[in-house]
Design a protein around this motif. Structure first.
Motif, PDB file in Angstrom:
ATOM      1  N   VAL A  80       0.703  -1.036   0.025  1.00  0.00           N
ATOM      2  CA  VAL A  80      -0.037  -0.057  -0.020  1.00  0.00           C
ATOM      3  C   VAL A  80       0.980   1.162   0.006  1.00  0.00           C
ATOM      4  O   VAL A  80       2.019   1.340   0.470  1.00  0.00           O
ATOM      5  CB  VAL A  80      -0.963   0.142   1.097  1.00  0.00           C
ATOM      6  CG1 VAL A  80      -2.060  -0.846   1.004  1.00  0.00           C
ATOM      7  CG2 VAL A  80      -0.242   0.012   2.515  1.00  0.00           C
ATOM      8  N   ILE A  82       1.421   5.417   0.915  1.00  0.00           N
ATOM      9  CA  ILE A  82       1.002   6.441   1.901  1.00  0.00           C
ATOM     10  C   ILE A  82       1.665   7.752   1.571  1.00  0.00           C
ATOM     11  O   ILE A  82       2.863   7.852   1.383  1.00  0.00           O
ATOM     12  CB  ILE A  82       1.389   5.667   3.266  1.00  0.00           C
ATOM     13  CG1 ILE A  82       1.011   6.741   4.518  1.00  0.00           C
ATOM     14  CG2 ILE A  82       2.881   5.415   3.396  1.00  0.00           C
ATOM     15  CD1 ILE A  82       0.965   6.052   5.849  1.00  0.00           C
ATOM     16  N   ILE A  89       0.844  12.518   9.802  1.00  0.00           N
ATOM     17  CA  ILE A  89       0.242  11.153   9.624  1.00  0.00           C
ATOM     18  C   ILE A  89       0.103  10.200  10.848  1.00  0.00           C
ATOM     19  O   ILE A  89       0.857  10.183  11.806  1.00  0.00           O
ATOM     20  CB  ILE A  89       1.245  10.224   8.837  1.00  0.00           C
ATOM     21  CG1 ILE A  89       1.716  10.888   7.371  1.00  0.00           C
ATOM     22  CG2 ILE A  89       0.794   8.737   8.475  1.00  0.00           C
ATOM     23  CD1 ILE A  89       2.623  10.374   6.440  1.00  0.00           C
ATOM     24  N   SER A  92      -1.135   4.943  13.717  1.00  0.00           N
ATOM     25  CA  SER A  92      -1.883   3.856  13.252  1.00  0.00           C
ATOM     26  C   SER A  92      -1.441   3.489  11.719  1.00  0.00           C
ATOM     27  O   SER A  92      -1.629   2.615  11.354  1.00  0.00           O
ATOM     28  CB  SER A  92      -3.418   3.961  13.498  1.00  0.00           C
ATOM     29  OG  SER A  92      -3.808   5.133  12.969  1.00  0.00           O
ATOM     30  N   GLU A  93      -1.499   4.877  10.635  1.00  0.00           N
ATOM     31  CA  GLU A  93      -1.335   4.438   9.359  1.00  0.00           C
ATOM     32  C   GLU A  93       0.117   4.258   9.206  1.00  0.00           C
ATOM     33  O   GLU A  93       0.253   3.573   8.119  1.00  0.00           O
ATOM     34  CB  GLU A  93      -1.732   5.851   8.547  1.00  0.00           C
ATOM     35  CG  GLU A  93      -3.393   6.042   8.941  1.00  0.00           C
ATOM     36  CD  GLU A  93      -4.109   4.925   8.072  1.00  0.00           C
ATOM     37  OE1 GLU A  93      -3.722   4.317   7.099  1.00  0.00           O
ATOM     38  OE2 GLU A  93      -5.401   5.090   8.243  1.00  0.00           O
ATOM     39  N   ASN A  96       0.341   0.372  10.009  1.00  0.00           N
ATOM     40  CA  ASN A  96      -0.466  -0.291   8.869  1.00  0.00           C
ATOM     41  C   ASN A  96       0.424  -0.484   7.597  1.00  0.00           C
ATOM     42  O   ASN A  96       0.640  -1.489   7.147  1.00  0.00           O
ATOM     43  CB  ASN A  96      -1.673   0.267   8.751  1.00  0.00           C
ATOM     44  CG  ASN A  96      -2.486  -0.517   7.385  1.00  0.00           C
ATOM     45  OD1 ASN A  96      -2.961  -1.557   7.677  1.00  0.00           O
ATOM     46  ND2 ASN A  96      -2.488   0.281   6.266  1.00  0.00           N
ATOM     47  N   ASN A  97       1.004   0.715   7.164  1.00  0.00           N
ATOM     48  CA  ASN A  97       2.008   0.597   6.232  1.00  0.00           C
ATOM     49  C   ASN A  97       3.037  -0.498   6.288  1.00  0.00           C
ATOM     50  O   ASN A  97       3.422  -1.205   5.315  1.00  0.00           O
ATOM     51  CB  ASN A  97       2.660   2.067   5.762  1.00  0.00           C
ATOM     52  CG  ASN A  97       3.016   2.050   4.335  1.00  0.00           C
ATOM     53  OD1 ASN A  97       4.327   1.836   4.121  1.00  0.00           O
ATOM     54  ND2 ASN A  97       2.329   2.362   3.125  1.00  0.00           N
ATOM     55  N   TYR A 142       6.504   5.539   3.044  1.00  0.00           N
ATOM     56  CA  TYR A 142       6.653   4.503   2.021  1.00  0.00           C
ATOM     57  C   TYR A 142       8.026   4.161   1.444  1.00  0.00           C
ATOM     58  O   TYR A 142       8.331   3.175   1.461  1.00  0.00           O
ATOM     59  CB  TYR A 142       5.840   5.238   0.705  1.00  0.00           C
ATOM     60  CG  TYR A 142       5.900   4.091  -0.316  1.00  0.00           C
ATOM     61  CD1 TYR A 142       4.935   3.123  -0.193  1.00  0.00           C
ATOM     62  CD2 TYR A 142       6.495   4.231  -1.606  1.00  0.00           C
ATOM     63  CE1 TYR A 142       4.835   2.107  -1.427  1.00  0.00           C
ATOM     64  CE2 TYR A 142       6.630   3.516  -2.490  1.00  0.00           C
ATOM     65  CZ  TYR A 142       5.596   2.290  -2.434  1.00  0.00           C
ATOM     66  OH  TYR A 142       5.462   1.517  -3.512  1.00  0.00           O
ATOM     67  N   ARG A 183      -3.820   4.241  -1.813  1.00  0.00           N
ATOM     68  CA  ARG A 183      -2.954   4.616  -0.885  1.00  0.00           C
ATOM     69  C   ARG A 183      -3.591   5.610   0.195  1.00  0.00           C
ATOM     70  O   ARG A 183      -4.629   6.143  -0.028  1.00  0.00           O
ATOM     71  CB  ARG A 183      -1.517   5.374  -1.677  1.00  0.00           C
ATOM     72  CG  ARG A 183      -1.932   6.628  -1.915  1.00  0.00           C
ATOM     73  CD  ARG A 183      -0.684   7.532  -2.122  1.00  0.00           C
ATOM     74  NE  ARG A 183       0.287   7.013  -3.447  1.00  0.00           N
ATOM     75  CZ  ARG A 183       0.455   7.703  -4.439  1.00  0.00           C
ATOM     76  NH1 ARG A 183      -0.224   8.826  -4.724  1.00  0.00           N
ATOM     77  NH2 ARG A 183       1.373   7.315  -5.052  1.00  0.00           N
ATOM     78  N   TYR A 184      -2.994   5.718   1.264  1.00  0.00           N
ATOM     79  CA  TYR A 184      -3.522   6.453   2.273  1.00  0.00           C
ATOM     80  C   TYR A 184      -2.857   8.147   2.117  1.00  0.00           C
ATOM     81  O   TYR A 184      -1.862   8.246   2.124  1.00  0.00           O
ATOM     82  CB  TYR A 184      -2.984   5.836   3.598  1.00  0.00           C
ATOM     83  CG  TYR A 184      -3.171   7.047   4.941  1.00  0.00           C
ATOM     84  CD1 TYR A 184      -4.709   7.130   5.420  1.00  0.00           C
ATOM     85  CD2 TYR A 184      -2.215   8.123   5.388  1.00  0.00           C
ATOM     86  CE1 TYR A 184      -4.894   8.200   6.234  1.00  0.00           C
ATOM     87  CE2 TYR A 184      -2.665   8.869   6.252  1.00  0.00           C
ATOM     88  CZ  TYR A 184      -3.951   9.025   6.872  1.00  0.00           C
ATOM     89  OH  TYR A 184      -4.400   9.881   7.561  1.00  0.00           O
ATOM     90  N   HIS A 185      -3.643   8.955   1.881  1.00  0.00           N
ATOM     91  CA  HIS A 185      -3.232  10.277   1.837  1.00  0.00           C
ATOM     92  C   HIS A 185      -3.744  10.904   3.109  1.00  0.00           C
ATOM     93  O   HIS A 185      -4.770  11.194   3.602  1.00  0.00           O
ATOM     94  CB  HIS A 185      -4.120  10.911   0.782  1.00  0.00           C
ATOM     95  CG  HIS A 185      -3.921  10.541  -0.611  1.00  0.00           C
ATOM     96  ND1 HIS A 185      -2.430  10.818  -1.166  1.00  0.00           N
ATOM     97  CD2 HIS A 185      -4.726   9.816  -1.440  1.00  0.00           C
ATOM     98  CE1 HIS A 185      -2.632  10.017  -2.406  1.00  0.00           C
ATOM     99  NE2 HIS A 185      -4.206   9.641  -2.618  1.00  0.00           N
ATOM    100  N   ALA A 186      -2.708  11.472   3.838  1.00  0.00           N
ATOM    101  CA  ALA A 186      -3.040  12.395   5.102  1.00  0.00           C
ATOM    102  C   ALA A 186      -3.667  13.654   4.391  1.00  0.00           C
ATOM    103  O   ALA A 186      -3.088  13.949   3.376  1.00  0.00           O
ATOM    104  CB  ALA A 186      -1.610  12.639   5.598  1.00  0.00           C
TER     105      ALA A 186
END
Length: 267
Positions: A80, A82, A89, A92-93, A96-97, A142, A183-186
């Motif tokens: 994933v 990020i 950020i 927790s994210e 997770n990454n 990342y 992807r996770y975007h802050a």
């Protein structure tokens, strides 16, 4: 005898392209997905797997071995993205990454290695990233997770050579996949000290992915590595300038390279 290949994250993007290409070449291919029921049109079987769950990892690897009696190639592709200012950020994210991009592949390797050792042969290909060779602004997490997987591979490769097992990395540049959507975007925080710079960098990153290379190139690269009886430690696949950026990092003084990156991202 057809080689048995397991590809994590095989339902879309690079993983799907690899699976379809290898299937067409006559390999026995299994992919994984967190929700395989959503991909009934897959051209190869998908096994349920969330790489963050060690129990699911053991079950997925065990399923392939039970079905085929062996596992010849493991492609650790699930991952994933990020983005965001590190300061903003959530922890927790970040965890997770790393659970997905680093600890997940470690667990799949640990689960597959006993069978490969028993066979006296096997190949593990870890899909990392050119971003793993350098710390990138607003992608530091990342870069770190992919860079860590590169180094894990280097060390483990030497540990398992005695058993006839090969391990390598393939680092892609930007490819035209749905990774940007997943992807996770802050979030862009109004009034944040990073608002303007992060917004601009995010736009640049998404443009790179949208105009990225065809994932077929990665499929062809994986096939070539599988065919090689003595694969290299590292492979890079992508646009020339992306691959050349690694050469520049080695050649240029740190501050000069940093300035080049900042100019690229208009920071």
């Amino acid at each position: 005898m057809n080689k048995v290949v397991l590809i994590t994250g095989g339902s879309s993007g690079i993983g799907k392209a690899i699976g379809e290409y290898l299937s067409a070449k006559g390999f026995t291919v299994y992919g994984t997905s967190r929700n395989p029921e959503n991909y009934s049109n897959s051209k190869f079987p998908l096994v349920a797997l969330d790489v963050r769950d060690p129990q699911q990892v053991a079950l997925a690897i065990g399923h392939v071995i039970e079905k085929e009696g062996r596992i010849d190639v493991l492609v650790n592709n699930a991952g994933v993205g990020i983005t965001g200012p590190l300061e903003e950020i959530p922890a927790s994210e970040i965890k997770n990454n790393f659970e997905t991009n680093l600890f997940g592949p470690i667990e799949t390797m640990k689960a597959a290695l006993p069978q490969m050792r028993k066979q006296g042969s096997g190949l593990i290909i870890n899909i990392t990233s050119i971003a793993g060779y350098m710390g990138l602004p607003y992608r530091s997490v990342y870069s770190a997770s992919k860079g860590a997987l590169e180094l894990i591979t280097e060390g483990l490769r030497m540990e398992v050579k005695q058993f006839g097992i090969h391990i390598t990395n393939i680092a892609p540049g930007d490819f035209a996949t749905n990774i940007a959507a997943g992807r996770y975007h802050a979030p862009l925080v109004k009034g944040s000290a990073y608002e303007k710079a992060y917004s601009s960098t995010l736009e640049t990153m998404n443009t790179h992915v949208d105009s990225g290379s065809n994932p077929q190139q990665m499929a062809e690269a994986v096939y070539k590595v599988i065919q090689n009886p003595n694969p290299k430690v590292h492979y890079k696949v992508g646009a020339f300038l992306q691959k050349f950026s690694i050469v520049l990092k080695r050649a240029l003084p740190d501050k000069m390279y940093e300035k080049m990156l900042m100019n690229h991202y208009k920071l």
